[in-house]
Scaffold this active site. Structure first.
Site, PDB file in Angstrom:
ATOM      1  N   HIS A   1       0.922  -1.072  -0.149  1.00  0.00           N
ATOM      2  CA  HIS A   1      -0.011   0.015  -0.150  1.00  0.00           C
ATOM      3  C   HIS A   1       0.780   1.153   0.040  1.00  0.00           C
ATOM      4  O   HIS A   1       2.243   1.072   0.156  1.00  0.00           O
ATOM      5  CB  HIS A   1      -0.902  -0.104   1.455  1.00  0.00           C
ATOM      6  CG  HIS A   1      -0.153   0.184   2.486  1.00  0.00           C
ATOM      7  ND1 HIS A   1       0.424  -1.053   3.233  1.00  0.00           N
ATOM      8  CD2 HIS A   1       0.258   0.889   3.391  1.00  0.00           C
ATOM      9  CE1 HIS A   1       0.932  -0.921   3.998  1.00  0.00           C
ATOM     10  NE2 HIS A   1       1.089   0.477   4.505  1.00  0.00           N
TER      11      HIS A   1
ATOM     12  N   ASP B   1       0.943   5.189   1.676  1.00  0.00           N
ATOM     13  CA  ASP B   1       0.410   5.855   3.265  1.00  0.00           C
ATOM     14  C   ASP B   1      -0.521   6.891   2.738  1.00  0.00           C
ATOM     15  O   ASP B   1      -1.230   7.101   3.969  1.00  0.00           O
ATOM     16  CB  ASP B   1       1.405   6.268   4.046  1.00  0.00           C
ATOM     17  CG  ASP B   1       2.207   5.016   4.729  1.00  0.00           C
ATOM     18  OD1 ASP B   1       1.643   3.936   4.864  1.00  0.00           O
ATOM     19  OD2 ASP B   1       3.196   5.102   5.389  1.00  0.00           O
TER      20      ASP B   1
ATOM     21  N   HIS C   1       4.849  -0.092  -0.205  1.00  0.00           N
ATOM     22  CA  HIS C   1       5.443  -0.929   0.760  1.00  0.00           C
ATOM     23  C   HIS C   1       4.462  -2.070   1.483  1.00  0.00           C
ATOM     24  O   HIS C   1       3.452  -1.551   1.423  1.00  0.00           O
ATOM     25  CB  HIS C   1       6.258  -0.147   1.856  1.00  0.00           C
ATOM     26  CG  HIS C   1       5.278   0.878   2.688  1.00  0.00           C
ATOM     27  ND1 HIS C   1       4.906   2.011   2.178  1.00  0.00           N
ATOM     28  CD2 HIS C   1       4.617   0.657   3.966  1.00  0.00           C
ATOM     29  CE1 HIS C   1       3.979   2.449   3.000  1.00  0.00           C
ATOM     30  NE2 HIS C   1       3.992   1.767   4.012  1.00  0.00           N
TER      31      HIS C   1
ATOM     32  N   ARG D   1       6.547  -9.694  16.503  1.00  0.00           N
ATOM     33  CA  ARG D   1       7.226  -8.888  15.682  1.00  0.00           C
ATOM     34  C   ARG D   1       6.524  -7.321  16.227  1.00  0.00           C
ATOM     35  O   ARG D   1       5.408  -7.123  15.948  1.00  0.00           O
ATOM     36  CB  ARG D   1       6.926  -8.882  14.172  1.00  0.00           C
ATOM     37  CG  ARG D   1       7.638  -7.739  13.631  1.00  0.00           C
ATOM     38  CD  ARG D   1       7.111  -7.742  11.965  1.00  0.00           C
ATOM     39  NE  ARG D   1       7.653  -6.835  11.108  1.00  0.00           N
ATOM     40  CZ  ARG D   1       7.183  -5.435  10.965  1.00  0.00           C
ATOM     41  NH1 ARG D   1       6.186  -5.222  11.369  1.00  0.00           N
ATOM     42  NH2 ARG D   1       7.936  -4.815   9.779  1.00  0.00           N
TER      43      ARG D   1
END
Length: 807
Positions: A580, A582, A652, A662
């Site tokens: 996507h 931002d 990204h 994570r």
């Protein structure tokens, strides 16, 4: 002659409908509210807070009493002095009986208003003072005065009342945010003291309707209708005031008897028609809710249907059809209700007579106004969409059609020209921006421990950088503790624990939430302060490295952990977060990324600070705009930051986390100070309070911005008020009251912004019936977003806002 006969008919109908009001108990002359306002302002200059409160509250009360007295007297005199309509062939305006009634009514008004208000000249209020009350300026003074004497509940209510009408007032916004953090302030204190009863009932009814509490919503929506007609009668009564010489020099106005009567009466009729618009406007909006009155009936017919009260559903549907008799959906609903109830029971059910009378009266007024428009050139803009075309003069319809066609052609030509200009500008900007970006990267890193691992060239892109050593291993451990001690599932994703993939669980916490937990003693103060300081450290580094000419501001900050769901990772092929961009809507197939809603278009730079590496998968990837070709991969580790510009040059995503947890701090920044994150502003103030010794538990009075009032001396010399209106981006915490929409077809996916969808769907057929079940009517949602119709399967996604984009 027909015009005058119609005028008399309307006068007689209006007098018959407006009932008498209860007489006022206080017969003493009413003190003018402009005088009280001036006294309150003078008290403000003397720091006489009790004097400000006493006189300003009385000014507000007397202004309301003046309005009530005028409404009461006009309604009472209309009820007592009714016009009689003669069918004789004599000229009605030479009929002494008519003028006798006019004179008696004028005398009635003189006596009634004189008893309650005193001499008429007392209440000649200047336009400047009227404007101050319209802008709710008195509440600005009151909030300061109440704050000074430590009456926080009243200060908050006054501040909120002022802010409702002045949402761009920066200082009052800051005051309200400050009040929210103060001990002893309750949510109930934030109330609008000038709220309209009909609008509040309508909004509450719609909220309950949206929550599928249909039986409860009916009570509020019916009450909203009742209050609407009360407010309408009051609004129309207030229209019967003195003639407004706007556009004329009253000294040179020399109309004869009939022209003077026509001018004044047509002005009154125009004012009465405009009540439709006035009653449909919320104080925080400039545009009215379209079809406000019919919308009540639309909600009601469907609410009654869901409550299995088919008789009332039929009544409301038939009443709605008075406005739009050819509406296909509503006629279909009516057939269904009649089929369910049966012909025997439904045959005698009809529409609501009071609304039929309202429509008849309104149409008669419109005919007179259109006649005046055609003959005398008097401007009339019809506030209703439901007016039948037969009422509009043929010449006017032809003129309006020609104007619409001309406007559409001009708009199309301008649009094409603007597109050509934009394309040229985009091409030039793209050429120059690539050069500028490459030159501007590589500024100082500010901290010795921080080093560049890969710059934009090594990451195969522009405006990208990979940094190590931003925080230490101990700080990573402290942040990991925070993520598990304070984070909650679905935080930042509207409560959805798996917003991007069902194979992972997301939990998060914001800076403000962490600080508030420390304030309560849930987590250590040093831990929440570390979160705050770390995010600020990253902001400063990015601002320096990319050589910003203007400061970066926080747009959103979020500590988030994603955990692989055990037993669900075999043969997994999806991403933890799909590719996507931002600040725009990536369309990888069309190779474009338009900056439009629901994307977070205010974002200019993005960064993520990683806290650990003890997991499998979860690599960060940059791609081409096709979202397929990977241009760079980043392996997360403690203290590592990947930062980049938020535009289409940096698509990204995150590869699947297949084992372990994570964690990272996701940060988005904006160059527009108006888009600065509200939570960050609160967090800044809370840090000062928790860690700064200059702040005490009881706030310093200097934190509340005080208005410097207009010096409204008795001479009525207008000057400017302060605080001045500073335009800022205002996002209301409470969404507007929605209007009805059709439901989506079962299994259909909403396209684009779900809140703007207006797709129709029909409910399942009733067994043995060929009539489709009813649906809620589509309304123009330009003013108010629409509520979902209660079908969880087909509408579950309609009102869910797009989630915060996670790196």
């Amino acid at each position: 002659m027909a015009l005058w006969f119609s005028c008399l008919t309307l006068l007689a109908l209006g007098a018959a409908r407006v009932g008498s009001a209860e007489p006022m108990a206080d017969r003493l002359p009413l003190e003018p509210y402009d005088r009280l306002f001036s006294m309150a302002v003078e008290a403000y200059y003397r720091d006489d807070w009790q004097g400000v409160i006493l006189n300003m509250e009385r000014a507000l009360q007397n202004r309301a009493a003046l309005r009530r007295a005028k409404i009461h007297c006009r309604a009472e005199c209309s009820h007592k002095m009714k016009f009689s309509i003669s069918n004789s062939s004599h000229d009605l305006f030479l009929d002494m009986h008519y003028f006798h009634t006019v004179l008696r009514k004028a005398d009635c008004l003189r006596v009634c208003e004189g008893e309650r208000l005193g001499p008429h000249s007392l209440h000649h209020i200047s336009e400047e003072v009227q404007l101050e009350f319209h802008k709710r300026t008195p509440y600005n003074y009151l909030q300061v005065a109440y704050f000074k004497i430590k009456m926080l509940d009243k200060a908050v209510a006054a501040a909120h009342t002022f802010f409702v009408v002045n949402p761009d007032h920066l200082e009052m916004r800051q005051n309200l945010e400050y009040y929210r953090m103060m001990a002893g302030v309750k949510d109930a204190d934030f109330k609008d003291l000038e709220a309209k009863a009909h609008m509040e009932a309508f909004r509450q009814g719609v909220r309950l309707y949206t929550d599928e509490q249909f039986k409860h919503s009916i009570r509020f929506l019916e009450n909203a209708l009742e209050e609407y007609f009360k407010a309408n009668a009051e609004c129309r009564a207030l229209c019967e005031g003195p003639y407004n010489f706007d556009g004329y020099n009253y000294m040179e106005y020399n109309a004869d008897l009939y022209q003077a009567i026509t001018d004044h009466y047509i002005q009154v009729l125009g004012c009465k028609q405009n009540c439709v618009t006035e009653l449909a406007i919320r104080p925080d909006r400039e545009e009215p809710i379209e079809d406000f009155l019919p919308t009540h009936l639309d909600y009601l017919q469907f609410a009654y249907y869901n409550s299995e009260n088919y008789s009332q559903a039929i009544e409301c549907t038939k009443t709605y059809l008075l406005f739009y008799p050819n509406d296909e959906v509503m006629n279909q609903n009516l057939q269904y209700y009649q089929a369910v109830l049966g012909d025997e029971l439904s045959r005698h059910l009809t529409h609501r007579e009071d609304i039929q009378t309202y429509i008849n009266n309104s149409l008669l007024e419109k005919e007179l106004l259109y006649f005046a428009n055609e003959i005398f050139g008097v401007t009339f803009i019809d506030p209703d969409k439901w007016t039948p075309e037969s009422v509009i003069p043929v010449k006017l319809k032809a003129k309006q059609k020609a104007e619409r066609e001309t406007a559409a052609r001009i708009s199309e030509e301008i649009g094409n020209l603007m597109k050509e200009i934009e394309n040229l500008v985009d091409e030039k900007t793209k050429e120059s921006s690539e050069i500028v970006k490459m030159v501007r990267e590589g500024g100082p890193l500010l901290f010795d421990s921080v080093q560049v691992v890969m710059n934009a060239r090594l990451l195969n892109g522009t405006q990208r950088v990979l940094l190590d050593g931003v925080i230490t291993d101990e700080e990573c451990q402290e942040m990991r503790y925070l993520s598990n001690a304070a984070a909650s599932l679905g935080d930042g994703y509207y409560g959805k624990p798996s917003p991007h993939t069902p194979y992972e669980r997301f939990q998060g916490v914001t800076v403000l939430k962490a600080l508030k937990l420390s304030q309560k003693g849930t987590i250590p103060l040093k831990t929440s302060r570390l979160f705050y300081d770390v995010s600020e450290k990253v902001r400063r580094i990015i601002e320096s490295y990319f050589r910003m000419e203007t400061p970066l501001h926080f747009a959103y900050s979020h500590l988030v952990c994603r955990t692989a769901v055990e037993g669900m990772q075999d043969k997994r092929e999806d991403l933890s977060h799909s590719v996507h961009v931002d600040n725009c809507m990536l369309n990888s197939e069309a190779l474009e990324c338009p900056k439009q809603h629901p994307a977070y278009t205010e974002r200019d730079y993005s960064a993520i600070l990683y806290l650990n590496h003890d997991f499998e998968g979860g690599n960060f990837i940059f791609t081409e705009i096709d979202a397929k070709v990977i241009t760079a991969t980043v392996n997360p580790m403690c203290g590592r930051v990947v930062a980049f510009s938020s535009g289409a040059e940096n698509p990204h995503g995150v590869q699947a986390v297949t084992k372990g947890q994570r964690c990272g701090v996701a940060l988005w920044f904006t160059l527009d100070p108006r888009q600065k994150e509200r939570e960050r502003i609160e967090a800044d103030d809370l840090v000062k309070m928790l860690f700064g010794m200059e702040e005490e538990l009881w706030p310093d009075e200097g934190n509340i911005k005080e208005p410097v009032p207009t010096d409204h001396r008795p001479s009525d010399v207008p000057t400017n008020h302060r605080p001045s209106d500073v335009p800022t981006d205002h996002r209301s915490s409470e969404g507007p009251a929605p209007e009805p929409i059709h439901k989506l077809q079962d299994g259909a996916e909403p396209a684009g912004d779900a809140a703007e969808q207006q797709t129709e769907v029909k409910e399942p057929m009733t067994e043995g019936s060929n009539v489709p079940e009813p649906m809620i009517k589509t309304m123009d949602s330009s003013q108010e977003p629409a509520p979902t119709v209660p079908d969880p399967k087909s509408t579950a996604a309609l009102n869910i806002p797009s989630t915060k984009q996670e790196l």
